[in-house]
Design an enzyme around this catalytic site. Structure first.
Site, PDB file in Angstrom:
ATOM      1  N   LEU A   1      -0.236  12.134  -2.669  1.00  0.00           N
ATOM      2  CA  LEU A   1      -0.505  11.073  -3.640  1.00  0.00           C
ATOM      3  C   LEU A   1      -1.712  10.307  -3.116  1.00  0.00           C
ATOM      4  O   LEU A   1      -1.813  10.053  -1.909  1.00  0.00           O
ATOM      5  CB  LEU A   1       0.688  10.124  -3.769  1.00  0.00           C
ATOM      6  CG  LEU A   1       1.907  10.619  -4.560  1.00  0.00           C
ATOM      7  CD1 LEU A   1       3.064   9.639  -4.400  1.00  0.00           C
ATOM      8  CD2 LEU A   1       1.568  10.804  -6.028  1.00  0.00           C
ATOM      9  N   ASP A   2      -2.621   9.930  -4.010  1.00  0.00           N
ATOM     10  CA  ASP A   2      -3.781   9.198  -3.516  1.00  0.00           C
ATOM     11  C   ASP A   2      -3.376   7.786  -3.078  1.00  0.00           C
ATOM     12  O   ASP A   2      -2.261   7.318  -3.326  1.00  0.00           O
ATOM     13  CB  ASP A   2      -4.922   9.200  -4.535  1.00  0.00           C
ATOM     14  CG  ASP A   2      -4.637   8.354  -5.769  1.00  0.00           C
ATOM     15  OD1 ASP A   2      -4.215   7.191  -5.616  1.00  0.00           O
ATOM     16  OD2 ASP A   2      -4.856   8.834  -6.899  1.00  0.00           O
ATOM     17  N   LYS A   3      -4.288   7.114  -2.413  1.00  0.00           N
ATOM     18  CA  LYS A   3      -3.991   5.823  -1.792  1.00  0.00           C
ATOM     19  C   LYS A   3      -3.429   4.817  -2.776  1.00  0.00           C
ATOM     20  O   LYS A   3      -2.539   4.016  -2.440  1.00  0.00           O
ATOM     21  CB  LYS A   3      -5.271   5.277  -1.137  1.00  0.00           C
ATOM     22  CG  LYS A   3      -5.101   3.951  -0.428  1.00  0.00           C
ATOM     23  CD  LYS A   3      -6.397   3.519   0.247  1.00  0.00           C
ATOM     24  CE  LYS A   3      -6.235   2.191   0.980  1.00  0.00           C
ATOM     25  NZ  LYS A   3      -7.486   1.781   1.662  1.00  0.00           N
TER      26      LYS A   3
END
Length: 253
Positions: free
Chosen positions: A113-115
């Site tokens: 999952l991106d930041k």
């Protein structure tokens, strides 16, 4: 006692991430570690093969002796990496007990999952589980990844058809996206549920940009047969035996 249950003590302690090979004897001497109720007397005792059930640490059985398979509710602001690139960077392993980072085989995430996204992440020491949860499967849908997304602009109502067409092109890509499910949950709150059957870089954000919208927030709520449920943000739990069974028995055909 099954021979398969016997583990060499020094290797077991290192593989569980409790210590390194260089300081295993120091760890034993500075902690209340006992085998069958007895403290170790000499360094040679580390070479014995024993059943982990016969070991206690500070009066308690050693936790998480078997390979770990966990579900984590990732908060916004944490990065899916094992390498901290900046001193103040927050990474997944900050949310877990310190020994988990040092386990062997390593505990790794099945997908990313991106930041600025939150929600469900599965982490496992099993390459088979990681493989099964990162292998798209359109026919049965069991490997779909489900996201609750709040968008910035009002919905047009055409999004479900466009996302499901299999013709949506993303900028800089040469092939259209696989058909995806787009469900409008609350048009006033601009809340939608998107199910993807493939994994491209920032795919949810880019698909919405392709139809003229943008993401306000993203939360992953399911990966294949595993659902986030009511797990609090920033917390983790072990997968149940049934959940592990469900993943290992899913067909990849």
């Amino acid at each position: 006692m099954a021979l398969a249950n016997l583990k060499r003590l020094d290797r077991l302690l290192c593989n569980l991430g409790l210590c390194t090979r260089g300081n295993v004897w120091k760890f034993v001497r500075t902690n209340d570690l006992k085998v069958r109720g007895e403290k170790l007397k000499k360094i040679k005792d580390l070479e014995q093969k024993i059943d982990p059930q016969h070991i206690t640490l500070n009066g308690e059985p050693i936790p998480y002796v078997q390979d770990l398979h966990i579900m984590l509710n990732k908060p916004v602001g944490y990065v899916c990496t094992r390498v901290r690139e900046q001193k103040d960077q927050k990474i997944l392993y900050d949310l877990l007990p310190a020994p988990f980072f040092r386990r062997n085989p390593p505990l790794v995430s099945a997908g990313r999952l991106d930041k600025w996204a939150s929600g469900l992440l599965i982490m496992s020491q099993s390459g088979e589980i990681v493989h099964r949860l990162t292998t798209p499967h359109k026919r049965t849908g069991v490997f779909g990844k489900v996201y609750l997304v709040k968008v910035q602009k009002p919905l047009t109502g055409r999004e479900p058809k466009i996302f499901g067409s299999g013709e949506l092109m993303l900028r800089s890509d040469t092939k259209p996206c696989h058909p995806a499910k787009f469900e409008i949950i609350d048009p006033l709150e601009q809340l939608v549920k998107i199910t993807l059957y493939e994994g491209r870089y920032h795919q949810v954000r880019r698909m919405l940009a392709a139809v003229g919208n943008h993401v306000h927030s993203i939360q992953r709520v399911a990966t294949g047969p595993l659902e986030l449920g009511d797990l609090p943000v920033g917390h983790w739990r072990e997968l149940t035996q049934q959940e592990v069974h469900n993943v290992l028995n899913l067909s990849l055909i």
